[in-house]
Write a protein that holds these residues in place. Sequence first.
Motif, short mmCIF file in Angstrom:
data_model
loop_
_atom_site.label_atom_id
_atom_site.label_comp_id
_atom_site.label_asym_id
_atom_site.label_seq_id
_atom_site.Cartn_x
_atom_site.Cartn_y
_atom_site.Cartn_z
N PHE A 327 0.70 -1.08 0.12
CA PHE A 327 -0.11 0.02 -0.17
C PHE A 327 0.95 1.17 -0.01
O PHE A 327 0.26 2.33 0.26
CB PHE A 327 -0.84 -0.04 1.35
CG PHE A 327 -2.02 -1.24 1.09
CD1 PHE A 327 -2.82 -1.21 0.28
CD2 PHE A 327 -1.89 -2.17 2.13
CE1 PHE A 327 -3.82 -2.18 0.13
CE2 PHE A 327 -2.80 -3.20 2.13
CZ PHE A 327 -3.69 -3.31 0.96
N LEU A 328 2.16 1.13 -0.14
CA LEU A 328 3.14 2.15 -0.44
C LEU A 328 2.95 3.09 -1.58
O LEU A 328 3.26 4.23 -1.50
CB LEU A 328 4.67 1.99 0.07
CG LEU A 328 4.90 1.62 1.54
CD1 LEU A 328 6.33 1.02 1.80
CD2 LEU A 328 4.87 3.21 2.43
N GLN A 329 2.87 2.04 -2.69
CA GLN A 329 2.66 2.68 -3.74
C GLN A 329 1.80 3.84 -3.97
O GLN A 329 0.72 3.92 -3.94
CB GLN A 329 2.58 1.56 -4.96
CG GLN A 329 2.61 1.83 -6.29
CD GLN A 329 2.11 0.71 -7.45
OE1 GLN A 329 1.92 -0.37 -6.87
NE2 GLN A 329 2.12 1.14 -8.67
N ARG A 330 2.38 4.96 -4.86
CA ARG A 330 1.69 6.12 -5.21
C ARG A 330 2.23 6.26 -6.89
O ARG A 330 3.12 5.78 -7.09
CB ARG A 330 2.35 7.24 -4.51
CG ARG A 330 1.87 7.38 -3.01
CD ARG A 330 2.35 8.64 -2.26
NE ARG A 330 2.00 8.74 -1.25
CZ ARG A 330 1.03 9.41 -0.56
NH1 ARG A 330 0.58 10.36 -1.38
NH2 ARG A 330 0.83 9.53 0.85
N ASP A 331 1.02 6.76 -7.50
CA ASP A 331 1.29 7.17 -8.89
C ASP A 331 2.17 8.62 -8.96
O ASP A 331 2.64 9.01 -8.11
CB ASP A 331 -0.03 7.21 -9.61
CG ASP A 331 -1.06 8.24 -9.29
OD1 ASP A 331 -0.65 9.06 -8.41
OD2 ASP A 331 -2.30 8.07 -9.52
N THR A 332 2.06 8.83 -10.23
CA THR A 332 2.82 10.05 -10.70
C THR A 332 2.36 11.37 -10.05
O THR A 332 2.89 12.39 -9.78
CB THR A 332 3.34 10.11 -12.12
OG1 THR A 332 1.93 10.28 -12.70
CG2 THR A 332 3.87 9.03 -12.67
N LYS A 333 1.12 11.21 -9.68
CA LYS A 333 0.21 12.52 -9.11
C LYS A 333 0.38 12.42 -7.64
O LYS A 333 -0.26 13.35 -6.75
CB LYS A 333 -0.99 12.42 -9.73
CG LYS A 333 -1.38 12.60 -11.26
CD LYS A 333 -2.79 12.43 -11.53
CE LYS A 333 -2.88 12.40 -12.77
NZ LYS A 333 -4.44 12.38 -13.20
N GLY A 334 1.25 11.32 -6.97
CA GLY A 334 1.09 11.39 -5.49
C GLY A 334 -0.08 10.60 -4.86
O GLY A 334 -0.35 10.68 -3.63
N THR A 335 -0.73 9.80 -5.93
CA THR A 335 -2.22 9.26 -5.37
C THR A 335 -1.73 7.90 -5.00
O THR A 335 -1.43 6.83 -5.88
CB THR A 335 -3.22 9.25 -6.47
OG1 THR A 335 -3.51 10.70 -6.72
CG2 THR A 335 -4.63 8.64 -5.90
N PRO A 336 -2.27 7.29 -3.66
CA PRO A 336 -1.96 5.86 -3.24
C PRO A 336 -3.03 5.18 -3.78
O PRO A 336 -3.97 4.80 -3.06
CB PRO A 336 -2.20 6.02 -1.93
CG PRO A 336 -2.84 7.28 -1.64
CD PRO A 336 -2.67 8.32 -2.55
N VAL A 337 -2.94 4.76 -4.96
CA VAL A 337 -3.96 4.06 -5.82
C VAL A 337 -4.50 2.73 -5.09
O VAL A 337 -5.68 2.48 -4.89
CB VAL A 337 -3.59 3.70 -7.33
CG1 VAL A 337 -4.69 2.82 -7.86
CG2 VAL A 337 -3.29 4.99 -8.01
N ARG A 338 -3.61 1.89 -4.74
CA ARG A 338 -3.68 0.60 -3.98
C ARG A 338 -4.51 0.94 -2.67
O ARG A 338 -5.48 0.06 -2.46
CB ARG A 338 -2.74 -0.48 -3.78
CG ARG A 338 -1.96 -0.61 -5.23
CD ARG A 338 -1.00 -1.57 -5.07
NE ARG A 338 -0.41 -2.12 -6.10
CZ ARG A 338 0.71 -2.88 -6.39
NH1 ARG A 338 1.48 -2.96 -5.24
NH2 ARG A 338 1.29 -3.12 -7.50
N ALA A 339 -4.07 1.86 -2.13
CA ALA A 339 -4.69 2.23 -0.70
C ALA A 339 -6.09 2.58 -0.81
O ALA A 339 -7.03 2.28 0.06
CB ALA A 339 -4.04 3.27 0.14
N ILE A 340 -6.53 3.45 -1.95
CA ILE A 340 -7.76 3.80 -2.28
C ILE A 340 -8.67 2.72 -2.69
O ILE A 340 -9.90 2.46 -2.14
CB ILE A 340 -7.69 4.92 -3.44
CG1 ILE A 340 -7.20 6.30 -2.99
CG2 ILE A 340 -9.16 5.09 -3.78
CD1 ILE A 340 -6.84 7.16 -3.97
#
Length: 483
Positions: A327-340
Amino acid sequence: MNSLSPPSPKVKTAPENAVLKDRHVSMISIGGVIGASLFVGSATAISTAGAGVLFSYFLCGLLVMCVTRMLGEMTVASPGTGSFVGQIRRGLGLRVGFIAGWIYWIMWATLLGLEAIAAASFLSPYLPLPYLVIELLVIGIMTGVNLFSVRGYGEFEYWFSVLKITTIVVFILIGVSVLFGMKGAASPGGALFSAAGLIPHGLFTLLAVIPGIMLSMAGSEITTIAACDSSDPAGNVARSTRTVVLRIMIFYLASIGLIIFLLPLSRVVPGYSPFLATLEYIGVPFASAMMTAVMLIATLSALNSGIYITSRILCELAENGDAPGVFLQRDTKGTPVRAILCGCGVAVIVAVVGMMAPGRVFGFLVSASGTFILFDYVLIVVAHIRLRRASMAKGESPALPMWGFPFLSYATLGALLATLGTMFFATEHTRQEIVMSTISLGIIIVIENFSFGRWRRNGHAQMARAGRKATVPVGTSDTSRLS
């Protein structure tokens, strides 16, 4: 822990296109304490405690103000520590931080499903779709808003909050105009003017309604989460702390007070908005349509904020090794996609269970997290007391001190514990909530003992590969924040 000396953190900043502006955080902090519980849930408190409920709201307002002030003191002292969960971790240690973060995440993940159900109830008369489809559609739309960018969440929540605040202000203006005879010839006829309506069910009810009111006022801690995505975390939390008194006085005490003055107690029905009942009673045209729209907006706002909160808390837990590192992963916009997606997935499960098994299973889900916010508030107060005593021992003075320390801090702690105790004796429903929430808390503690070391090692390993450092609680040799 060896000591409680505050760290000198490196403040974590978000990518420029992900940073919330000051106006976003400011409005989120205001709108965070105005939810559907105010517009609808207040009916239960008013019908139970009568006009005396104003005292209960005042007391709860004082408690929320004190907790918010403590959060402000801790955040200004250590702005790079993260959300309020990070402050608890800093003051009480890694294991307590684990528990505080997870009970908060579980509470909001459950609320996401509840808010989706509420939104579907408002929309179903206008959308010729199955109830469950509407729920999934609402969750999907709000998920898309949060996946788009942090700024997208902030902009939606900004305007949601503006609409909620506007509704309260207009309601207050209409109510005041009626009281002073500027609208027709209506005269006050509310519960306050009835001997039977002052405290209709006895003095104990003034305490019995406090747990529900406290839960409805919860939201001031959201500022510490949103501020982490802003360019000035400490400044935003400090500003929110200074205005919390005004927010509570205007939005809660003024509006509830007007309802008490204007609406007969016999017309207050649990589950039916007392705001709408008041507007209908004094003859405001199109009141039903307007309040339905406002309550839908309040529900969507809670859903929008809930998705944001669950994702950031889960991401913060992962950053500190308290959740799987995936759940650490963020996309290039800084959004934690997996956590969302994780939080939204739980919301879908709750919503489906609410439709398929509305009895015991759904009731368990609601009761199991019903008092978690009060548990976290207790931990916030204890962390604040411990950190303040540590700074005093070093001769340091906080930049934004809690009023009346230590007396007011201990009084707040005692009042919160008394609130939890009151829930056990108030009603069968509140007794079930406190029992089920305590059982859930015990389960989380067991999970913490099983997963603590493994998640922490895995999380730290992933962050080391990414060139970042894990947060270490105060009192250890490494107190640096994530960069």
